[in-house]
Scaffold this active site. Structure first.
Site, PDB file in Angstrom:
ATOM      1  N   LYS A 108     -10.531  10.213  14.059  1.00  0.00           N
ATOM      2  CA  LYS A 108     -10.432  10.106  12.596  1.00  0.00           C
ATOM      3  C   LYS A 108      -9.467  11.165  12.083  1.00  0.00           C
ATOM      4  O   LYS A 108      -9.784  12.351  12.039  1.00  0.00           O
ATOM      5  CB  LYS A 108     -11.794  10.322  11.934  1.00  0.00           C
ATOM      6  CG  LYS A 108     -11.731   9.953  10.462  1.00  0.00           C
ATOM      7  CD  LYS A 108     -12.713  10.705   9.598  1.00  0.00           C
ATOM      8  CE  LYS A 108     -12.135  11.881   8.902  1.00  0.00           C
ATOM      9  NZ  LYS A 108     -11.019  11.665   7.989  1.00  0.00           N
ATOM     10  N   GLU A 157      -7.680  12.024   5.862  1.00  0.00           N
ATOM     11  CA  GLU A 157      -7.344  10.912   4.954  1.00  0.00           C
ATOM     12  C   GLU A 157      -6.033  11.159   4.221  1.00  0.00           C
ATOM     13  O   GLU A 157      -5.440  10.250   3.661  1.00  0.00           O
ATOM     14  CB  GLU A 157      -8.484  10.672   3.957  1.00  0.00           C
ATOM     15  CG  GLU A 157      -8.884  11.864   3.099  1.00  0.00           C
ATOM     16  CD  GLU A 157      -9.928  12.760   3.782  1.00  0.00           C
ATOM     17  OE1 GLU A 157      -9.858  12.932   5.020  1.00  0.00           O
ATOM     18  OE2 GLU A 157     -10.786  13.289   3.060  1.00  0.00           O
ATOM     19  N   GLY A 166     -10.835  21.791  11.582  1.00  0.00           N
ATOM     20  CA  GLY A 166     -10.805  21.727  10.122  1.00  0.00           C
ATOM     21  C   GLY A 166     -11.432  22.978   9.535  1.00  0.00           C
ATOM     22  O   GLY A 166     -11.439  24.033  10.177  1.00  0.00           O
ATOM     23  N   GLY A 167     -11.966  22.850   8.338  1.00  0.00           N
ATOM     24  CA  GLY A 167     -12.496  24.005   7.627  1.00  0.00           C
ATOM     25  C   GLY A 167     -13.916  24.368   8.069  1.00  0.00           C
ATOM     26  O   GLY A 167     -14.631  23.549   8.663  1.00  0.00           O
ATOM     27  N   THR A 217     -16.973  22.201   6.630  1.00  0.00           N
ATOM     28  CA  THR A 217     -17.119  20.909   7.313  1.00  0.00           C
ATOM     29  C   THR A 217     -17.620  21.140   8.736  1.00  0.00           C
ATOM     30  O   THR A 217     -18.475  20.397   9.227  1.00  0.00           O
ATOM     31  CB  THR A 217     -15.770  20.160   7.360  1.00  0.00           C
ATOM     32  OG1 THR A 217     -15.124  20.279   6.098  1.00  0.00           O
ATOM     33  CG2 THR A 217     -15.962  18.698   7.686  1.00  0.00           C
ATOM     34  N   GLY A 218     -17.090  22.161   9.389  1.00  0.00           N
ATOM     35  CA  GLY A 218     -17.498  22.460  10.767  1.00  0.00           C
ATOM     36  C   GLY A 218     -18.991  22.720  10.859  1.00  0.00           C
ATOM     37  O   GLY A 218     -19.666  22.252  11.778  1.00  0.00           O
ATOM     38  N   GLU A 258     -12.780  23.900  16.029  1.00  0.00           N
ATOM     39  CA  GLU A 258     -11.625  24.778  15.771  1.00  0.00           C
ATOM     40  C   GLU A 258     -11.552  24.959  14.266  1.00  0.00           C
ATOM     41  O   GLU A 258     -11.228  24.004  13.544  1.00  0.00           O
ATOM     42  CB  GLU A 258     -10.327  24.116  16.271  1.00  0.00           C
ATOM     43  CG  GLU A 258     -10.217  24.000  17.767  1.00  0.00           C
ATOM     44  CD  GLU A 258     -10.042  25.333  18.464  1.00  0.00           C
ATOM     45  OE1 GLU A 258      -9.599  26.308  17.817  1.00  0.00           O
ATOM     46  OE2 GLU A 258     -10.387  25.419  19.643  1.00  0.00           O
ATOM     47  N   CYS A 271      -3.599  27.465  10.556  1.00  0.00           N
ATOM     48  CA  CYS A 271      -4.877  28.169  10.779  1.00  0.00           C
ATOM     49  C   CYS A 271      -4.642  29.591  11.249  1.00  0.00           C
ATOM     50  O   CYS A 271      -5.428  30.482  10.952  1.00  0.00           O
ATOM     51  CB  CYS A 271      -5.731  27.397  11.770  1.00  0.00           C
ATOM     52  SG  CYS A 271      -4.882  27.063  13.312  1.00  0.00           S
ATOM     53  N   GLU A 309      -9.652  32.789   3.811  1.00  0.00           N
ATOM     54  CA  GLU A 309      -8.417  32.097   4.191  1.00  0.00           C
ATOM     55  C   GLU A 309      -7.750  31.534   2.933  1.00  0.00           C
ATOM     56  O   GLU A 309      -8.386  30.827   2.160  1.00  0.00           O
ATOM     57  CB  GLU A 309      -8.783  30.943   5.144  1.00  0.00           C
ATOM     58  CG  GLU A 309      -7.615  30.163   5.666  1.00  0.00           C
ATOM     59  CD  GLU A 309      -8.065  29.020   6.585  1.00  0.00           C
ATOM     60  OE1 GLU A 309      -8.963  28.235   6.196  1.00  0.00           O
ATOM     61  OE2 GLU A 309      -7.505  28.915   7.687  1.00  0.00           O
TER      62      GLU A 309
HETATM   63  P1  NAD Z   1     -11.471  19.767   6.298  1.00  0.00           P
HETATM   64  O1  NAD Z   1     -12.627  20.433   6.948  1.00  0.00           O
HETATM   65  O2  NAD Z   1     -11.519  19.512   4.842  1.00  0.00           O
HETATM   66  O3  NAD Z   1     -11.210  18.341   6.969  1.00  0.00           O
HETATM   67  C1  NAD Z   1     -10.969  18.196   8.342  1.00  0.00           C
HETATM   68  C2  NAD Z   1     -11.362  16.795   8.762  1.00  0.00           C
HETATM   69  O4  NAD Z   1     -12.774  16.637   8.637  1.00  0.00           O
HETATM   70  C3  NAD Z   1     -10.736  15.682   7.923  1.00  0.00           C
HETATM   71  O5  NAD Z   1     -10.377  14.613   8.769  1.00  0.00           O
HETATM   72  C4  NAD Z   1     -11.866  15.305   6.995  1.00  0.00           C
HETATM   73  O6  NAD Z   1     -11.784  13.989   6.496  1.00  0.00           O
HETATM   74  C5  NAD Z   1     -13.053  15.440   7.927  1.00  0.00           C
HETATM   75  N1  NAD Z   1     -14.349  15.576   7.251  1.00  0.00           N
HETATM   76  C6  NAD Z   1     -14.606  16.037   6.008  1.00  0.00           C
HETATM   77  N2  NAD Z   1     -15.949  15.992   5.761  1.00  0.00           N
HETATM   78  C7  NAD Z   1     -16.540  15.515   6.884  1.00  0.00           C
HETATM   79  C8  NAD Z   1     -17.898  15.264   7.253  1.00  0.00           C
HETATM   80  N3  NAD Z   1     -18.911  15.491   6.431  1.00  0.00           N
HETATM   81  N4  NAD Z   1     -18.132  14.802   8.496  1.00  0.00           N
HETATM   82  C9  NAD Z   1     -17.128  14.581   9.361  1.00  0.00           C
HETATM   83  N5  NAD Z   1     -15.823  14.775   9.053  1.00  0.00           N
HETATM   84  C10 NAD Z   1     -15.537  15.247   7.836  1.00  0.00           C
HETATM   85  O7  NAD Z   1     -10.203  20.623   6.705  1.00  0.00           O
HETATM   86  P2  NAD Z   1      -8.690  20.417   6.215  1.00  0.00           P
HETATM   87  O8  NAD Z   1      -8.606  20.887   4.804  1.00  0.00           O
HETATM   88  O9  NAD Z   1      -8.228  19.049   6.560  1.00  0.00           O
HETATM   89  O10 NAD Z   1      -7.930  21.429   7.193  1.00  0.00           O
HETATM   90  C11 NAD Z   1      -7.707  22.759   6.880  1.00  0.00           C
HETATM   91  C12 NAD Z   1      -8.625  23.653   7.689  1.00  0.00           C
HETATM   92  O11 NAD Z   1      -8.450  23.394   9.076  1.00  0.00           O
HETATM   93  C13 NAD Z   1      -8.286  25.113   7.510  1.00  0.00           C
HETATM   94  O12 NAD Z   1      -9.462  25.876   7.345  1.00  0.00           O
HETATM   95  C14 NAD Z   1      -7.598  25.480   8.826  1.00  0.00           C
HETATM   96  O13 NAD Z   1      -7.678  26.838   9.152  1.00  0.00           O
HETATM   97  C15 NAD Z   1      -8.332  24.614   9.794  1.00  0.00           C
HETATM   98  N6  NAD Z   1      -7.532  24.438  11.010  1.00  0.00           N
HETATM   99  C16 NAD Z   1      -7.924  25.095  12.160  1.00  0.00           C
HETATM  100  C17 NAD Z   1      -7.163  24.994  13.323  1.00  0.00           C
HETATM  101  C18 NAD Z   1      -7.542  25.727  14.584  1.00  0.00           C
HETATM  102  O14 NAD Z   1      -6.930  25.488  15.623  1.00  0.00           O
HETATM  103  N7  NAD Z   1      -8.516  26.630  14.562  1.00  0.00           N
HETATM  104  C19 NAD Z   1      -6.023  24.187  13.311  1.00  0.00           C
HETATM  105  C20 NAD Z   1      -5.659  23.533  12.144  1.00  0.00           C
HETATM  106  C21 NAD Z   1      -6.431  23.657  10.998  1.00  0.00           C
END
Ligand code: NAD
Length: 501
Positions: A182, A185, A235-236, A239-240, A257, A291, A392
């Site tokens: 996934k 979006e 991701g963030g 969400t993680g 991550e 990130c 961040e």
């Molecule tokens: P985000 O957490 O908003 O979204 C990431 C993904 O999770 C998207 O595909 C989103 O649709 C999905 N998502 C959202 N809610 C969800 C849920 N309840 N269940 C399952 N999936 C869900 O993050 P973002 O804004 O897209 O990305 C930015 C963040 O990612 C920053 O904090 C950045 O530091 C981090 N990031 C980390 C690394 C790393 O290697 N550590 C690399 C790139 C980005």
């Protein structure tokens, strides 16, 4: 403004069980270019019904299909073919990534080259991943073998859509897993293009599935599905945490991550000119939406003023623009909401006591009228106890703090919950090694910033993540270790039932 490139667009549908098809309810989402605000493509907007179909396809392909039963050499050959196709289509995919994310074409071209390299690395690794002998004693042999983790859910962010996908897709395929991916979006285009290439490379139907759509409607049901053996998420933090909690409910394996607050430490004996060059690259790459962005500069008092003057002179000359203009050095932010969040941090820093030296505003002019641009920003004397020093920002904002020495720099760096990446600038190797030992960060660079490559693990300490991507550990995430005990000369057992007959 230079007219945008017009690469062949990917199929705008979900990729499930080897075929592109619209979402079950026909819903679509407009994908916007952050530099112009224009719609690039209307992409299928999936929901739990589509997730259900995709997971069923991945499950069937894992339980009954050929992929998990192929040899490592066969899997390596497919990964090599994918790498070749990525190299063939490098220009098209780089253009799609630039239109979708806003980053410069040079950055997108590098991303595609690195993605091809990631596929080649895992192709090579799986061929030598032969397991391990634990004991070889006479007729007894104890070995550890790596089995595929199963059906995996791969969830990726918007900042490096193709690159982050490749760190999961390549090792998952190398391990023999099947998956549902996934993408964010906001930026699904290159992930859909990758699905086309996987099909062209000859991956059997059902092994790779892509469901586009929102986090709540697609990501959440994917993570909760009991047929999914493992979740790999980038991701963030918020969400993680949600994903880890959902996976914990059914004791599923999870790899995370997450974000970072990455200190870039310049000590008194550093080469200040070099440190200034790299401090710019550390934070303004992809407008700071990285990130591992080195957004927090911790500078020894002795070299503070010289470094700041060098930075200010260069930052004032950074050329903002659309990513497809070769003159552009920095593109827009991903969207209006994110732009407002970054601007909020610039105001908050000043409320906390920092001084705005440069930038902080939206650039004026017709070229910037419809995009999400923010001037590269330099904030001085940021108080270490405030929120901005710990959170961040994810934008083109460089904050500077004065420190007395390495001890103070490390104390400040450690006062955040995150631990993704850190750098230290000094001429002394012993100081660098001591800093690496004390910095609780997944990557520590000495006299450099940002290098990462497929051979080295990537991931975070503390809240920056769980597990590692890339390197041998990046393959292990998608495997289950199995202990196999072979006894060629079994003896009798009289442990039970020895009583009188
Ligand atoms: P985000 O957490 O908003 O979204 C990431 C993904 O999770 C998207 O595909 C989103 O649709 C999905 N998502 C959202 N809610 C969800 C849920 N309840 N269940 C399952 N999936 C869900 O993050 P973002 O804004 O897209 O990305 C930015 C963040 O990612 C920053 O904090 C950045 O530091 C981090 N990031 C980390 C690394 C790393 O290697 N550590 C690399 C790139 C980005």
């Amino acid at each position: 403004m230079l007219p945008p490139p017009e690469p062949k667009l990917p199929q705008p549908d979900l990729f499930v069980d080897g075929a592109f098809a619209p979402a079950a309810d026909g819903a679509r989402r407009a994908i916007l270019c952050p530099a112009t605000g224009r719609t690039l493509l209307e992409v299928a907007e999936g929901d739990h019904t589509d997730v259900d179909r995709a997971v069923a396809a991945a499950r069937a392909a894992f339980d009954h299909g050929p992929w998990p039963r192929t040899t490592p050499r066969e899997r390596a050959a497919l990964l090599e073919r994918v790498a070749g196709l990525l190299e063939r289509d490098r220009d098209r995919i780089a253009q799609l990534e630039t239109l979708d994310t806003g980053k410069t074409l040079a950055e997108s071209g590098d991303d595609v080259a690195q993605v091809a390299d990631v596929f080649r690395y895992f192709a090579a690794l799986i061929r030598v991943d032969g397991g391990q002998v634990n004991r070889a004693e006479g007729a007894v042999l104890s070995i550890t073998l790596a089995r595929p983790a199963g059906v995996v859910a791969l969830i990726t962010p918007w900042n490096y859509p193709l690159l982050q996908a490749s760190w999961k897709v390549a090792p998952a395929l190398a391990a023999g897993c099947t998956f549902v991916l996934k993408p964010s979006e906001l930026t699904p285009l290159t992930t859909l293009a990758l699905a086309e290439l996987l099909a062209e490379a000859g991956l059997p139907a059902g092994v790779a599935n892509v469901v586009t759509g929102a986090g709540a409607a697609v990501g959440a049901p994917l993570v909760e599905d009991p047929r999914v053996d493992m979740v790999s998420f980038t991701g963030g933090l918020a969400t993680g945490r949600r994903i880890a909690a959902a996976a914990a409910q059914r004791a599923a394996k999870v790899a995370l991550e997450l974000g970072g607050k990455n200190p870039n430490i310049v000590l008194a004996d550093a080469d200040v000119a070099l440190a200034a060059d790299h401090a710019l690259e550390a934070v303004f790459f992809h407008a700071g939406q990285v990130c591992s962005a080195g957004s927090r500069l911790l500078v020894a008092t002795e070299v503070h003023d010289e470094l700041v003057e060098r930075l200010a002179a260069r930052i004032a000359r950074i050329r903002l623009g659309v990513g497809w203009d070769p003159a552009t050095e920095m593109g827009p932010l991903i969207g209006a909401e994110h732009l407002a969040k970054v601007e909020g941090y610039v105001s908050m820093a000043q409320e906390e006591g920092a001084t705005l030296r440069l930038g902080g505003g939206r650039p004026s002019g017709e070229a910037f009228a419809n995009g999400c641009f923010l001037e590269p920003t330099l904030l001085l004397d940021l108080p270490p106890e405030g929120r901005v020093a710990r959170e961040e920002i994810f934008g083109p904002v460089l904050t500077v703090e004065r420190v007395r020495d390495l001890d103070e720099a490390i104390a400040r760096a450690d006062a955040t919950d995150t631990g993704l990446a850190a750098a230290v600038w000094t001429r002394d190797l012993a100081t660098a090694l001591s800093a690496a030992e004390r910095l609780r960060f997944g990557t520590v660079w000495w006299n450099d910033f940002h290098p990462y490559f497929p051979e080295a693990p990537w991931g975070g300490f503390k809240t920056s993540g769980v597990g590692r991507e890339l390197g041998r550990s990046g393959l292990r995430e998608f495997q289950e270790e199995q202990h196999v005990y072979l006894n060629g000369r079994p003896g009798r057992s009289d442990a039970f039932g020895r009583g009188n007959a």
